[in-house]
Design an enzyme around this catalytic site. Structure first.
Site, PDB file in Angstrom:
ATOM      1  N   LYS A   1       9.212 -38.650 -29.972  1.00 54.83           N
ATOM      2  CA  LYS A   1       9.218 -37.220 -29.634  1.00 54.83           C
ATOM      3  C   LYS A   1       8.091 -36.964 -28.633  1.00 54.83           C
ATOM      4  O   LYS A   1       7.298 -37.840 -28.310  1.00 54.83           O
ATOM      5  CB  LYS A   1       9.004 -36.340 -30.872  1.00 54.83           C
ATOM      6  CG  LYS A   1       9.991 -36.555 -32.012  1.00 54.83           C
ATOM      7  CD  LYS A   1      11.379 -36.056 -31.714  1.00 54.83           C
ATOM      8  CE  LYS A   1      12.316 -36.284 -32.903  1.00 54.83           C
ATOM      9  NZ  LYS A   1      13.733 -35.986 -32.553  1.00 54.83           N
TER      10      LYS A   1
ATOM     11  N   SER B   1      18.083 -37.040 -29.019  1.00 53.18           N
ATOM     12  CA  SER B   1      17.126 -35.959 -29.253  1.00 53.18           C
ATOM     13  C   SER B   1      16.096 -35.813 -28.143  1.00 53.18           C
ATOM     14  O   SER B   1      15.453 -34.769 -28.029  1.00 53.18           O
ATOM     15  CB  SER B   1      16.415 -36.165 -30.594  1.00 53.18           C
ATOM     16  OG  SER B   1      15.543 -37.284 -30.527  1.00 53.18           O
TER      17      SER B   1
END
Length: 258
Positions: free
Chosen positions: A110, A48
């Site tokens: 993230k 991701s």
């Protein structure tokens, strides 16, 4: 005399063992404190955050930049969240490690793009912060890995946030399901986070109930991802064992995270 000598020897052995145990306890305590207060290693299991972070990277997350809370403890125990000590708000563009709100035993990573009060929206795959677009500059084509060791072509861009921070992102397709979103105002005490692999990331664009992050509570922060300390290509798992050493990505060892 012989009995006395044996007794003295036993006492010395007992004292020696006690000293060694104390030293061991001191070492364990020092490691625990360092892991809890300074930095902690983490492993990247998904793609991701490609191309910034690869599957198989080992990260070092610094804990002091954002202060300390229950999420930054080296072991996970259920304590009531009572804020953070020496708290600092992340900057736009920081790559952060945090406890996933859906299961605090899981650590996710993230990039922060929205701070409290910011208005965030995706428009045709482009990030807008307070109605200002993040600049996108094409940077060729890369290969986005999947969890099984395969890959597919992905367009690579240099994304520059309104505060001037630049980083690489991947876009694998146009008109993806997360390319257009409603504008969201980040509430106090929260962050808006995105994965750099924009078509393969369950982040703040995805509600928590759907397996995403939603708006991330700042109290869930563990620390800032500052360095890749090691990396191994998980695709090598399907190869003969004697070839596994070639899977180490030596060029990524001890590199900074941008």
């Amino acid at each position: 005399m012989s009995v006395e000598k044996v007794t003295v020897t036993a006492k010395r052995k007992s004292s020696g063992w006690g000293g060694q145990l104390m030293q061991l306890a001191g070492i364990v305590a020092a490691v625990f404190i360092a892991k809890g207060a300074l930095a902690e290693p983490f492993y990247v299991p998904s793609g991701s955050m490609e191309p910034t972070l690869l599957i198989g990277d080992a990260l070092l997350a610094s804990k002091f930049p954002y202060g300390y809370g229950t999420s930054s403890l080296p072991i996970q125990i259920n304590l009531p969240e009572s804020g953070r000590v020496f708290a600092e708000t992340p900057k736009q563009g920081d790559v952060v490690v945090f406890r996933w709100p859906g299961d605090r035993s899981q650590a996710w990573v993230k990039r922060v793009v929205g701070l409290p009060g910011d208005r965030i929206q995706m428009r045709q795959g482009q990030l807008f912060i307070n109605d200002r677009p993040a600049e996108l500059k094409p940077d060729g084509v890369g290969a986005a890995e999947d969890d099984n060791g395969g890959s597919e072509p992905a367009h690579r861009y240099v994304e520059t946030l309104p505060n001037g921070v630049s980083h690489l992102i991947f876009k694998m397709r146009d008109n993806g399901p997360l390319d257009n979103t409603q504008e969201v105002t980040v509430p106090p005490g929260h962050l808006f986070v995105l994965g750099d692999n924009r078509d393969n990331s369950a982040d703040s664009r995805v509600p928590l109930r759907s397996g995403g992050v939603g708006l991330l509570p700042i109290d869930n922060l563990v620390g800032r991802a500052d360095a890749v300390v090691g990396s191994w290509d998980l695709g090598m798992r399907s190869q003969p064992v004697y070839t596994w050493l070639s899977g180490f990505r030596l060029g990524r060892f001890f590199t900074a995270v941008h």
